[in-house]
Design a protein around this motif. Structure first.
Motif, PDB file in Angstrom:
ATOM      1  N   GLN A 182       0.954  -1.330  -0.046  1.00  0.00           N
ATOM      2  CA  GLN A 182      -0.060   0.046  -0.050  1.00  0.00           C
ATOM      3  C   GLN A 182       0.923   1.243  -0.135  1.00  0.00           C
ATOM      4  N   TRP A 183       1.924   1.252   1.063  1.00  0.00           N
ATOM      5  CA  TRP A 183       2.813   2.560   0.782  1.00  0.00           C
ATOM      6  C   TRP A 183       3.703   2.504  -0.369  1.00  0.00           C
ATOM      7  N   LEU A 184       3.958   1.476  -1.096  1.00  0.00           N
ATOM      8  CA  LEU A 184       4.624   1.429  -2.252  1.00  0.00           C
ATOM      9  C   LEU A 184       3.543   2.007  -3.523  1.00  0.00           C
ATOM     10  N   LYS A 185       2.452   1.849  -3.376  1.00  0.00           N
ATOM     11  CA  LYS A 185       1.678   2.420  -4.508  1.00  0.00           C
ATOM     12  C   LYS A 185       1.655   3.900  -4.308  1.00  0.00           C
ATOM     13  N   GLY A 186       1.198   4.290  -3.026  1.00  0.00           N
ATOM     14  CA  GLY A 186       1.314   5.883  -2.826  1.00  0.00           C
ATOM     15  C   GLY A 186       2.571   6.447  -3.299  1.00  0.00           C
ATOM     16  N   PHE A 187       3.878   5.926  -2.829  1.00  0.00           N
ATOM     17  CA  PHE A 187       5.150   6.422  -3.328  1.00  0.00           C
ATOM     18  C   PHE A 187       5.001   6.530  -4.841  1.00  0.00           C
ATOM     19  N   LEU A 188       4.771   5.588  -5.639  1.00  0.00           N
ATOM     20  CA  LEU A 188       4.764   5.532  -7.242  1.00  0.00           C
ATOM     21  C   LEU A 188       3.496   6.614  -7.552  1.00  0.00           C
ATOM     22  N   HIS A 189       2.597   6.907  -6.745  1.00  0.00           N
ATOM     23  CA  HIS A 189       1.528   7.840  -7.236  1.00  0.00           C
ATOM     24  C   HIS A 189       2.086   9.232  -7.054  1.00  0.00           C
ATOM     25  N   TYR A 190       2.671   9.451  -5.825  1.00  0.00           N
ATOM     26  CA  TYR A 190       3.185  10.948  -5.548  1.00  0.00           C
ATOM     27  C   TYR A 190       4.611  11.141  -6.314  1.00  0.00           C
ATOM     28  N   GLY A 191       5.629   9.973  -6.357  1.00  0.00           N
ATOM     29  CA  GLY A 191       6.657  10.316  -7.199  1.00  0.00           C
ATOM     30  C   GLY A 191       6.599   9.754  -8.577  1.00  0.00           C
ATOM     31  N   GLU A 192       5.778   9.673  -9.238  1.00  0.00           N
ATOM     32  CA  GLU A 192       5.499   9.319 -10.397  1.00  0.00           C
ATOM     33  C   GLU A 192       6.472   9.814 -11.580  1.00  0.00           C
ATOM     34  N   LYS A 193       6.737  11.273 -11.602  1.00  0.00           N
ATOM     35  CA  LYS A 193       7.583  12.015 -12.581  1.00  0.00           C
ATOM     36  C   LYS A 193       8.992  11.428 -12.216  1.00  0.00           C
ATOM     37  N   THR A 194       9.436  10.949 -11.025  1.00  0.00           N
ATOM     38  CA  THR A 194      10.599  10.477 -10.686  1.00  0.00           C
ATOM     39  C   THR A 194      10.888   9.267 -10.735  1.00  0.00           C
ATOM     40  N   LEU A 195       9.754   8.430 -10.290  1.00  0.00           N
ATOM     41  CA  LEU A 195      10.051   6.949 -10.036  1.00  0.00           C
ATOM     42  C   LEU A 195       9.597   6.182 -11.335  1.00  0.00           C
ATOM     43  N   LEU A 196       8.847   6.960 -11.969  1.00  0.00           N
ATOM     44  CA  LEU A 196       8.530   6.035 -13.234  1.00  0.00           C
ATOM     45  C   LEU A 196       8.999   6.761 -14.548  1.00  0.00           C
ATOM     46  N   ARG A 197       9.900   7.732 -14.482  1.00  0.00           N
ATOM     47  CA  ARG A 197      10.267   8.403 -15.719  1.00  0.00           C
ATOM     48  C   ARG A 197      11.168   7.288 -16.496  1.00  0.00           C
ATOM     49  N   THR A 198      11.260   7.676 -17.700  1.00  0.00           N
ATOM     50  CA  THR A 198      11.837   6.644 -18.667  1.00  0.00           C
ATOM     51  C   THR A 198      12.787   7.842 -19.781  1.00  0.00           C
ATOM     52  N   ASP A 199      13.934   7.648 -19.758  1.00  0.00           N
ATOM     53  CA  ASP A 199      14.508   8.156 -20.736  1.00  0.00           C
ATOM     54  C   ASP A 199      15.538   7.188 -21.668  1.00  0.00           C
ATOM     55  N   PRO A 200      15.213   7.582 -23.124  1.00  0.00           N
ATOM     56  CA  PRO A 200      15.552   6.389 -23.934  1.00  0.00           C
ATOM     57  C   PRO A 200      17.022   6.739 -24.125  1.00  0.00           C
ATOM     58  N   PRO A 201      17.822   5.745 -24.845  1.00  0.00           N
ATOM     59  CA  PRO A 201      19.449   5.799 -24.698  1.00  0.00           C
ATOM     60  C   PRO A 201      19.786   6.489 -25.836  1.00  0.00           C
ATOM     61  N   SER A 202      20.994   6.948 -25.933  1.00  0.00           N
ATOM     62  CA  SER A 202      21.896   7.154 -27.212  1.00  0.00           C
ATOM     63  C   SER A 202      22.557   5.978 -27.577  1.00  0.00           C
ATOM     64  N   VAL A 203      22.297   5.462 -28.451  1.00  0.00           N
ATOM     65  CA  VAL A 203      23.243   4.214 -28.955  1.00  0.00           C
ATOM     66  C   VAL A 203      24.279   4.443 -30.112  1.00  0.00           C
ATOM     67  N   SER A 204      25.644   3.940 -29.873  1.00  0.00           N
ATOM     68  CA  SER A 204      26.742   3.894 -30.711  1.00  0.00           C
ATOM     69  C   SER A 204      27.347   2.783 -30.935  1.00  0.00           C
ATOM     70  N   LEU A 205      27.997   2.592 -32.086  1.00  0.00           N
ATOM     71  CA  LEU A 205      28.829   1.418 -32.392  1.00  0.00           C
ATOM     72  C   LEU A 205      30.253   1.892 -32.247  1.00  0.00           C
ATOM     73  N   LEU A 206      31.138   1.482 -31.438  1.00  0.00           N
ATOM     74  CA  LEU A 206      32.409   1.740 -31.287  1.00  0.00           C
ATOM     75  C   LEU A 206      33.366   0.309 -31.623  1.00  0.00           C
ATOM     76  N   GLN A 207      34.620   0.904 -32.264  1.00  0.00           N
ATOM     77  CA  GLN A 207      35.564  -0.008 -32.487  1.00  0.00           C
ATOM     78  C   GLN A 207      37.044   0.439 -32.449  1.00  0.00           C
ATOM     79  N   LYS A 208      37.853  -0.168 -31.699  1.00  0.00           N
ATOM     80  CA  LYS A 208      39.321   0.443 -31.550  1.00  0.00           C
ATOM     81  C   LYS A 208      40.050   0.094 -32.675  1.00  0.00           C
ATOM     82  N   THR A 209      39.987  -0.824 -33.297  1.00  0.00           N
ATOM     83  CA  THR A 209      40.973  -1.336 -34.485  1.00  0.00           C
ATOM     84  C   THR A 209      40.039  -2.455 -35.435  1.00  0.00           C
TER      85      THR A 209
END
Length: 354
Positions: A182-209
């Protein structure tokens, strides 16, 4: 088995991104003058949201004040647990264990990690409660059978005594399987912008040699509960693949790398391979193994011929001038010129202004 202290330091993320976790981490110590005798941290999805220790008590997130305003009873329970019950319990338990193990000096630490995990798709709840002592797993509560399990022979006496306290076991069962979700659901509700935020990645292909592995590097993503792997023809592969750890960035996001050994991959088959990044409940980011997309920091070496041409030209010209003067020395009283400091000086010597 990994020590309990290491478990607390690493705090492995939940196995699925649709699972949310409320975790309480409590630490009591003896012989550590630089720390309070009791510390407690509250985390949701591995993000610290509350803290108490010494004279400090309160939320660690801006939205924590909203929780306090809407659920003052919960906050008061935390305050009571931090300032009274847990402090006395930890002090008493550490003192008992020191006597039992004949420990009269040194640093001794008792740790507790408890909480619950909620699957927001199925609604399934699982609770957990485990103690560690001096860096070792000590005892854990089996919520299915409502009994304690000794994780080391040293904890057998503690198990036998705690098993007789049925009231405490029932209290922990209700706390971890009912109140905690119950407490967990409350935290997820009040802190949704922080706890449920999703930032997509920047993906790169790298090779030394050209002969080294191709690294698929994802950075800037959040949260850290993510997967990344190489696939061939749409199927995940493991041979020739090496996974790196998820590491934090300075801005609170994360990065990770997975390498693919391409030494045995024919060039015409490269496009059959893909790097796949995925939040476990989100869409995938797929990057094709394409040579034109690979970034590298290697510098193409200058050829030996290019490096030698200026030097050879300079030496030849000096020899020609010197030889010419020696041939006509008697008639023109010519003296060999000193070697010019640079090509520009030599050019002026050979091509005087008219």
């Amino acid at each position: 088995m990994k020590t309990f202290l290491l478990l607390l330091l690493l705090l492995c993320p939940a196995s699925s991104a649709v699972n949310h976790t409320l975790r309480y981490i409590l630490t009591g110590s003896s012989g550590v003058s630089a720390l309070p005798a009791f510390l407690a941290v509250i985390e949701v999805n591995n993000i610290q949201i509350g803290y108490c220790g010494g004279d400090i008590f309160g939320p660690k997130q801006d939205w924590g004040q909203t929780v306090a305003e809407n659920d003052p009873d919960q906050v008061e329970w935390y305050r009571h647990e931090c300032n009274e019950n847990k402090t006395r319990f930890f002090n008493k338990t550490i003192s008992t264990l020191k006597q039992r193990f004949n420990q009269t000096e040194g640093v001794h630490i008792l740790q507790l990690m408890s909480g619950c995990e909620l699957d927001d798709t199925t609604g399934q709840v699982s609770g957990f409660l485990q103690y560690g002592y001096d860096g070792e797993d000590f005892i854990t509560l089996d919520l299915n059978n409502l009994t304690w399990i000794a994780l080391t022979p040293k904890a057998v006496i503690t198990k036998q005594r705690w098993d007789t306290d049925r009231g405490r076991i029932r209290f922990d069962e209700v706390l971890l399987t009912r109140r905690c979700p119950q407490w967990l659901k409350g935290f997820l509700h009040y802190g949704e912008k922080t706890l449920l935020r999703t930032d997509p990645p920047s993906v790169s292909l790298l090779q030394k040699t050209p002969s080294s592995a191709v690294s698929c590097h994802a950075t800037g993503f959040y949260p850290d509960r993510a997967l990344m792997f190489w696939s061939k023809d749409g199927e995940e592969i493991h041979e020739g693949v090496e996974h790196g750890e998820i590491l934090p960035n300075h801005d609170g996001t994360f990065q990770m790398t997975v390498d693919l050994n391409v030494s045995s991959v024919p060039e015409e088959d490269w496009r059959r391979y893909h790097c796949v990044f995925q939040f476990e409940d989100k869409n995938r980011t797929i990057t094709e193994l394409d040579k034109t997309l690979i970034r590298t920091n290697r510098v193409k070496p200058r050829t030996l011929t290019v490096l030698l041409i200026p030097a050879v030209v300079c030496v030849v010209l000096v020899v020609m001038v010197t030889s010419g003067c020696m041939v006509h020395k008697r008639r023109k009283n010519c003296r060999p010129p000193s070697a010019p400091e640079n090509i520009a000086e030599l050019s002026e010597t050979l091509n005087p202004p008219t």
